[in-house]
Design a protein around this motif. Structure first.
Motif, PDB file in Angstrom:
ATOM      1  N   ALA A 137      76.312  58.924  12.761  1.00  0.00           N
ATOM      2  CA  ALA A 137      76.931  59.568  13.917  1.00  0.00           C
ATOM      3  C   ALA A 137      77.243  58.562  15.022  1.00  0.00           C
ATOM      4  CB  ALA A 137      76.000  60.664  14.449  1.00  0.00           C
ATOM      5  N   LYS A 138      76.456  57.482  15.094  1.00  0.00           N
ATOM      6  CA  LYS A 138      76.676  56.461  16.121  1.00  0.00           C
ATOM      7  C   LYS A 138      77.721  55.425  15.706  1.00  0.00           C
ATOM      8  CE  LYS A 138      71.922  56.739  17.906  1.00  0.00           C
ATOM      9  NZ  LYS A 138      70.649  55.997  18.084  1.00  0.00           N
ATOM     10  N   GLU A 139      78.206  55.524  14.490  1.00  0.00           N
ATOM     11  CA  GLU A 139      79.140  54.511  13.969  1.00  0.00           C
ATOM     12  C   GLU A 139      80.430  55.215  13.505  1.00  0.00           C
ATOM     13  OE1 GLU A 139      79.149  50.711  10.887  1.00  0.00           O
ATOM     14  OE2 GLU A 139      77.524  52.163  10.809  1.00  0.00           O
ATOM     15  N   PRO A 140      81.344  55.496  14.425  1.00  0.00           N
ATOM     16  CA  PRO A 140      82.554  56.236  14.046  1.00  0.00           C
ATOM     17  C   PRO A 140      83.455  55.508  13.059  1.00  0.00           C
ATOM     18  CG  PRO A 140      82.721  55.375  16.290  1.00  0.00           C
ATOM     19  CD  PRO A 140      81.315  55.167  15.857  1.00  0.00           C
ATOM     20  N   ASP A 141      83.309  54.173  12.964  1.00  0.00           N
ATOM     21  CA  ASP A 141      84.147  53.407  12.034  1.00  0.00           C
ATOM     22  C   ASP A 141      83.370  52.998  10.783  1.00  0.00           C
ATOM     23  OD1 ASP A 141      82.431  51.666  13.278  1.00  0.00           O
ATOM     24  OD2 ASP A 141      83.918  50.057  13.494  1.00  0.00           O
ATOM     25  N   SER A 142      82.364  53.792  10.392  1.00  0.00           N
ATOM     26  CA  SER A 142      81.544  53.432   9.237  1.00  0.00           C
ATOM     27  C   SER A 142      82.379  53.340   7.965  1.00  0.00           C
ATOM     28  CB  SER A 142      80.410  54.442   9.037  1.00  0.00           C
ATOM     29  OG  SER A 142      80.936  55.743   8.777  1.00  0.00           O
ATOM     30  N   GLY A 143      83.402  54.182   7.831  1.00  0.00           N
ATOM     31  CA  GLY A 143      84.262  54.128   6.653  1.00  0.00           C
ATOM     32  C   GLY A 143      85.078  52.853   6.599  1.00  0.00           C
ATOM     33  N   GLU A 144      85.577  52.415   7.759  1.00  0.00           N
ATOM     34  CA  GLU A 144      86.356  51.177   7.818  1.00  0.00           C
ATOM     35  C   GLU A 144      85.505  49.983   7.387  1.00  0.00           C
ATOM     36  OE1 GLU A 144      89.836  50.551   9.299  1.00  0.00           O
ATOM     37  OE2 GLU A 144      89.773  52.460   8.239  1.00  0.00           O
ATOM     38  N   ARG A 145      84.281  49.945   7.884  1.00  0.00           N
ATOM     39  CA  ARG A 145      83.389  48.839   7.536  1.00  0.00           C
ATOM     40  C   ARG A 145      83.004  48.897   6.054  1.00  0.00           C
ATOM     41  NH1 ARG A 145      80.881  46.010  11.644  1.00  0.00           N
ATOM     42  NH2 ARG A 145      81.396  46.672  13.754  1.00  0.00           N
ATOM     43  N   ASP A 146      82.844  50.110   5.547  1.00  0.00           N
ATOM     44  CA  ASP A 146      82.465  50.235   4.154  1.00  0.00           C
ATOM     45  C   ASP A 146      83.611  49.856   3.225  1.00  0.00           C
ATOM     46  OD1 ASP A 146      80.195  51.044   2.422  1.00  0.00           O
ATOM     47  OD2 ASP A 146      81.651  52.481   1.638  1.00  0.00           O
ATOM     48  N   TYR A 147      84.836  50.042   3.685  1.00  0.00           N
ATOM     49  CA  TYR A 147      85.986  49.633   2.878  1.00  0.00           C
ATOM     50  C   TYR A 147      85.954  48.118   2.662  1.00  0.00           C
ATOM     51  CZ  TYR A 147      90.767  49.447   1.096  1.00  0.00           C
ATOM     52  OH  TYR A 147      91.871  49.255   0.294  1.00  0.00           O
ATOM     53  N   ALA A 148      85.486  47.379   3.663  1.00  0.00           N
ATOM     54  CA  ALA A 148      85.351  45.928   3.517  1.00  0.00           C
ATOM     55  C   ALA A 148      84.315  45.598   2.451  1.00  0.00           C
ATOM     56  CB  ALA A 148      84.966  45.299   4.856  1.00  0.00           C
ATOM     57  N   ALA A 149      83.189  46.348   2.404  1.00  0.00           N
ATOM     58  CA  ALA A 149      82.183  46.135   1.367  1.00  0.00           C
ATOM     59  C   ALA A 149      82.766  46.428  -0.017  1.00  0.00           C
ATOM     60  CB  ALA A 149      80.969  47.015   1.626  1.00  0.00           C
ATOM     61  N   TYR A 150      83.583  47.465  -0.100  1.00  0.00           N
ATOM     62  CA  TYR A 150      84.253  47.802  -1.368  1.00  0.00           C
ATOM     63  C   TYR A 150      85.166  46.668  -1.814  1.00  0.00           C
ATOM     64  CZ  TYR A 150      88.296  49.648  -3.949  1.00  0.00           C
ATOM     65  OH  TYR A 150      89.342  49.820  -4.817  1.00  0.00           O
ATOM     66  N   LEU A 151      85.952  46.109  -0.880  1.00  0.00           N
ATOM     67  CA  LEU A 151      86.863  45.029  -1.252  1.00  0.00           C
ATOM     68  C   LEU A 151      86.090  43.783  -1.692  1.00  0.00           C
ATOM     69  CD1 LEU A 151      89.827  45.141   1.306  1.00  0.00           C
ATOM     70  CD2 LEU A 151      89.742  45.965  -1.043  1.00  0.00           C
ATOM     71  N   GLU A 152      84.932  43.542  -1.068  1.00  0.00           N
ATOM     72  CA  GLU A 152      84.113  42.406  -1.518  1.00  0.00           C
ATOM     73  C   GLU A 152      83.685  42.607  -2.970  1.00  0.00           C
ATOM     74  OE1 GLU A 152      79.772  40.361  -0.770  1.00  0.00           O
ATOM     75  OE2 GLU A 152      80.642  41.556   0.861  1.00  0.00           O
ATOM     76  N   ALA A 153      83.205  43.799  -3.306  1.00  0.00           N
ATOM     77  CA  ALA A 153      82.809  44.087  -4.686  1.00  0.00           C
ATOM     78  C   ALA A 153      84.010  44.015  -5.619  1.00  0.00           C
ATOM     79  CB  ALA A 153      82.152  45.468  -4.762  1.00  0.00           C
ATOM     80  N   ILE A 593      84.360  38.584   3.164  1.00  0.00           N
ATOM     81  CA  ILE A 593      85.225  39.767   3.040  1.00  0.00           C
ATOM     82  C   ILE A 593      84.469  41.004   3.491  1.00  0.00           C
ATOM     83  CG2 ILE A 593      86.536  41.191   1.398  1.00  0.00           C
ATOM     84  CD1 ILE A 593      86.780  38.662  -0.353  1.00  0.00           C
ATOM     85  N   GLY A 594      83.218  41.131   3.050  1.00  0.00           N
ATOM     86  CA  GLY A 594      82.426  42.307   3.410  1.00  0.00           C
ATOM     87  C   GLY A 594      82.040  42.370   4.872  1.00  0.00           C
ATOM     88  N   ARG A 595      82.175  41.256   5.607  1.00  0.00           N
ATOM     89  CA  ARG A 595      81.823  41.256   7.028  1.00  0.00           C
ATOM     90  C   ARG A 595      83.022  41.563   7.929  1.00  0.00           C
ATOM     91  NH1 ARG A 595      78.969  36.305   5.490  1.00  0.00           N
ATOM     92  NH2 ARG A 595      76.793  36.853   5.070  1.00  0.00           N
ATOM     93  N   ALA A 596      84.182  41.781   7.345  1.00  0.00           N
ATOM     94  CA  ALA A 596      85.366  42.088   8.150  1.00  0.00           C
ATOM     95  C   ALA A 596      85.131  43.369   8.948  1.00  0.00           C
ATOM     96  CB  ALA A 596      86.594  42.230   7.251  1.00  0.00           C
ATOM     97  N   VAL A 597      85.601  43.365  10.186  1.00  0.00           N
ATOM     98  CA  VAL A 597      85.369  44.504  11.080  1.00  0.00           C
ATOM     99  C   VAL A 597      86.400  45.608  10.848  1.00  0.00           C
ATOM    100  CG1 VAL A 597      85.220  45.222  13.491  1.00  0.00           C
ATOM    101  CG2 VAL A 597      84.303  42.994  12.787  1.00  0.00           C
ATOM    102  N   THR A 598      87.620  45.237  10.515  1.00  0.00           N
ATOM    103  CA  THR A 598      88.675  46.224  10.323  1.00  0.00           C
ATOM    104  C   THR A 598      89.184  46.185   8.890  1.00  0.00           C
ATOM    105  OG1 THR A 598      90.472  44.713  10.907  1.00  0.00           O
ATOM    106  CG2 THR A 598      89.397  45.900  12.720  1.00  0.00           C
ATOM    107  N   ARG A 599      89.846  47.281   8.488  1.00  0.00           N
ATOM    108  CA  ARG A 599      90.403  47.359   7.145  1.00  0.00           C
ATOM    109  C   ARG A 599      91.468  46.283   6.925  1.00  0.00           C
ATOM    110  NH1 ARG A 599      92.015  52.104   3.357  1.00  0.00           N
ATOM    111  NH2 ARG A 599      90.328  53.164   4.431  1.00  0.00           N
ATOM    112  N   ASN A 600      92.343  46.088   7.908  1.00  0.00           N
ATOM    113  CA  ASN A 600      93.409  45.099   7.750  1.00  0.00           C
ATOM    114  C   ASN A 600      92.859  43.691   7.579  1.00  0.00           C
ATOM    115  OD1 ASN A 600      95.437  46.996   7.898  1.00  0.00           O
ATOM    116  ND2 ASN A 600      95.702  46.791  10.125  1.00  0.00           N
ATOM    117  N   GLU A 601      91.791  43.379   8.333  1.00  0.00           N
ATOM    118  CA  GLU A 601      91.179  42.058   8.193  1.00  0.00           C
ATOM    119  C   GLU A 601      90.552  41.903   6.808  1.00  0.00           C
ATOM    120  OE1 GLU A 601      89.791  38.207   9.181  1.00  0.00           O
ATOM    121  OE2 GLU A 601      91.363  39.509   9.988  1.00  0.00           O
TER     122      GLU A 601
END
Length: 786
Positions: A137-153, A593-601
């Motif tokens: 609830a405190k992290e409104p961009d949790s999905g964006e950050r998780d997309y970076a983890a997905y791209l790393e994998a 890659i997994g540490r990127a803050v935004t999806r575009n990055e």
């Protein structure tokens, strides 16, 4: 919609969901898998060097299968149907890169474009679940950050796919000796891991024991006590003359004895990471790391342990308040330890890198027990043993230090080489502290660095005589004792994941150590692979016959001749793939890659990484294309590479025997019963021949023809009334030339007689055998997998 990794985790959370507009789905591991290259293009089905490199912008996927072999297509279709009308997806898979990928790859495949959030469940007890929701609830961009983890994998999979596919095919086709029937498997992580083991193997094989010397001084005191002191410096005495000079000086020594008494504090060991837990279980129980990982995952799914695929050995300081409740639950089951627990206010919380609590332990904290504990009968066997091991570790971490009273008696002996210290120590336990949890097992916590020489222990004795400080003493004897230096210890099965994760402990060069440090998280230096995948590397190396396991509870790993030949070939052709430190640096870029803050990055970094991967694959194939087949001693060919029940043919044995007689060499042991050894001998000693275009053949030798070819050649010779050359029975090229010449003559005769050419098969250049033309010439290496 909540997307879970397993039905067991889904059941743990479903009891919290009351809204009729909330639905849950679960995967079963990866529902989608990379498509086989042969299903992408027909020309990629066969192993041919001229089709390499195989490079794809995006790896196509297909439906995976479960353990019963059933397709995951119905499960993916069910998720597709469940997504209809869904406005928000909450990914609740295991909190790691692989967990993220399991969900994202399905959502991407199905084209979902709604809101996505990430729920990171570090544990499945009620307190942890509620904390995970609060954090989301405190992290409104949790999905964006998780997309970076997905791209790393995804990038890790992209590199594994291309390196494994191209490297394995290219090395097997060009570098592998023809006698080997198994492919020479290549991988971005497994190859540098083999390099670590191969370097250690070479140091062990090249090791020459040396004598070194210790000097014992027996002294008597005025009070009648007698004590033996030792001069055994860390820098070993290798020169006997030096030892004799010190011994002669010690014989005539007299002077004061110094007595030093001090308390030595021993703090409890660190908590468990996945790799550290695997090492402890291998040493104590003899478990394979994969078995330990499965047990830990089961206990996590049942809500008894925190997330197990972690590289951290620390807890966040924010969890100070949990310790008392967790320990109370633990000793409710381990009742024999209840008396060791101090009052809640007296628990010990050690902070900092040398303690157990830090401000930021990384993506996942250490493996610890939870308030929910297994009730009698709920788990048993190995599950219970593992839970007890983790529970005791957590309890010990919050108990006081152990205190030993150590007494050291020493003497300074003047010698022509300067004063030399002789000493002996003795210890008694003043306060056991945390060691009371383990009893006699407490000494197991002090583990040496894998792959290193075991350090010499300080001279100690069980009991010291009563001696006062500065009490005069006099030498009654002095002698030299000889010992031998020992080679480095082999890395064991349980230690290998630790070695891969803590590569920094294996290097001596200060510059390399500095390069392996991780400024983002100093507690987790750069290493090879991930915590989730390291224990899968050893089975791959064994399958390729690069390593063997010796005997023992936690068996040491020995590199075979095949493994040494393979890694030498890789380093000769493409050195960077045989460099563990260089690989660790490359993987550090992957982690960015997994540490990127935004999806575009994240997308930009992933695209750059994939481009680098494609370039490295191109370079690898180019380098292998210019290389020669590796020469290996025929006796080093593992017997298992020969097909079961297929000894060499009589023609092969005859050819090998004639070659041995002509060259004055001995036939290797097993040649007449093992086809692989015989073939390796022929490849090494037979004269080279040219190969037809598009056909892979040995580059360093010949081979005998098949029995069918010889029969057909003799039949043709008899038909035309000509003499059959003797070399057709031993030399493939000679036999084939004879068949090409006379079978085509027969075909022309048939054509002249009938006016037309009736084809019963391919031309004799590619199909030969009996006059009926039904026996196919075996390719030069029939074992190339498809």
């Amino acid at each position: 919609m909540f997307f879970f990794e397993k039905p067991s985790a889904m059941r743990q959370l479903q009891r919290f969901f009351k809204s009729p507009t909330t639905i849950c789905v679960s995967a079963e591991g990866h529902l989608l898998v990379a498509e086989e290259p042969g299903n992408v293009r027909d020309e990629w089905k066969s192993w041919r060097f001229d089709t390499l490199p195989i490079v794809l912008e995006r790896i196509p996927v297909t439906y995976g299968t479960n353990r019963s072999g059933q397709s995951h297509k119905p499960k993916v279709e069910a998720i597709k149907q469940a997504l209809e009308g869904v406005e928000r997806v909450i990914i609740a898979t295991d909190p790691g890169r692989e967990g993220s990928m399991i969900a994202w790859e399905v959502l991407e495949h199905l084209g979902y474009r709604g809101r996505i959030d990430r729920l990171k469940l570090g544990a499945l007890d009620e307190v942890s679940i509620r904390r995970a929701f609060a954090a989301m609830a405190k992290e409104p961009d949790s999905g964006e950050r998780d997309y970076a983890a997905y791209l790393e994998a995804l990038c890790r999979q992209y590199e594994d796919y291309h390196l494994g596919l191209n490297g394995t095919r290219a090395i097997s086709l060009r570098l592998r000796p023809p006698a080997f029937r198994e492919p020479w498997r290549f991988g971005g992580v497994q190859t540098p891991t083999l390099a670590i083991l191969a370097d250690l193997e070479k140091r062990i094989r090249d090791f020459v024991p040396q004598d070194y010397f210790k000097i014992a001084l027996t002294a008597a005191t005025g009070g009648g006590a007698e004590i033996t002191l030792w001069h055994a410096p860390k820098d070993k005495i290798l020169d006997r003359q030096v030892a004799e000079m010190i011994q002669q000086a010690a014989v005539s020594w007299s002077g004061p004895l110094s007595v030093e008494q001090k308390d030595v504090r021993r703090s409890p060991p660190r908590l468990f990471s996945k790799d550290a837990l695997a090492r402890r279980c291998a040493k104590r129980f003899g478990w394979d790391p994969q078995h330990t990982a499965k047990l830990a995952q089961d206990l996590y799914d049942q809500g008894y342990l925190t997330y197990p695929r972690t590289e951290s050995e620390h807890l966040p300081e924010s969890q100070f308040g949990d310790a008392s409740a967790v320990i109370a639950s633990v000793v409710g089951i381990l009742t024999e330890l209840a008396g060791l627990v101090p009052a809640a206010g007296d628990l010990v919380f050690r902070k900092g890198n040398k303690g157990h609590y830090v401000k930021d332990p990384g993506e996942h904290h250490a493996i610890v027990p939870l308030r929910k504990v297994p009730q009698p009968g709920s788990i048993s066997g190995d599950h219970l043993r593992l839970w007890e091991l983790v529970a005791k570790s957590f309890l010990a971490a919050h108990l006081p230090d152990g205190i030993d009273a150590r007494t050291t008696v020493a003497a300074q002996v003047p010698t022509p080489l300067g004063p030399k210290r002789f000493s002996i120590s003795g210890s008694v336990i003043r306060s056991p502290g945390w060691r009371a949890v383990y009893g006699a097992e407490a000494d197991e916590e002090n583990e040496a660095v894998p792959g290193k020489v075991k350090p010499d222990e300080e001279p100690t004795t069980g009991r010291l005589p009563p001696i006062r400080d500065s009490e005069p003493g006099k030498a009654s004897d002095a002698r030299i004792e000889t010992a031998k230096t020992e080679p480095p210890r082999r890395i064991t099965r349980g230690e290998l994941p630790v070695v891969m994760g803590r590569l920094i402990d294996q290097v001596e060069d200060p510059a390399l150590k500095a390069a392996l440090e991780n400024p983002v998280n100093p507690n987790e230096p750069k290493g090879l692979g991930t915590a989730a995948t390291r224990d899968t590397i050893l089975p791959k190396l064994q399958k390729s016959q690069y390593v063997d396991l010796l005997k023992g509870k936690d068996p040491p790993i020995q590199v075979t001749e095949v493994g040494l030949a393979f890694i030498a070939a890789v380093r000769r052709v493409f050195p960077s793939y045989g460099d563990p430190v260089g690989r660790a640096m490359f993987e550090a870029d992957l982690a960015e890659i997994g540490r990127a803050v935004t999806r575009n990055e994240a997308i930009r970094r992933a695209a750059s990484y994939q481009e680098r991967t494609r370039a490295r694959v191109q370079e690898l194939i180019g380098a292998i294309a210019q290389s020669q087949t590796v020469a290996v001693d025929p006796t080093a060919v593992p017997a298992t590479t020969a097909p079961a029940g297929q000894p060499p043919t009589k023609a092969m044995i005859a050819f090998a025997t004639s070659l041995a007689a002509r060259k004055g060499v001995k036939l290797p042991r097993g040649l007449k019963s093992n086809g692989a050894i015989c073939r390796a001998f022929l490849d090494q000693h037979a004269p080279a021949r040219s190969s037809e275009p598009g056909e892979h053949r040995p580059q360093n030798g010949s081979r005998p023809p098949t029995e069918a070819m010889v029969r057909y050649a003799r039949a043709l010779a008899q038909e035309y009334g000509i003499e059959c050359p003797p070399e057709i029975t031993t030399d493939f090229a000679a036999c084939r030339a004879f068949l090409d010449a006379h079978a085509s003559r027969k075909a022309a005769k048939s054509k002249d007689r009938n006016g037309t050419m009736v084809r019963k098969g391919r031309s004799p250049a590619t199909r030969t055998g009996s006059p009926r033309g039904r026996t196919r010439v075996r390719p030069a290496n029939p074992a190339h997998p498809t």
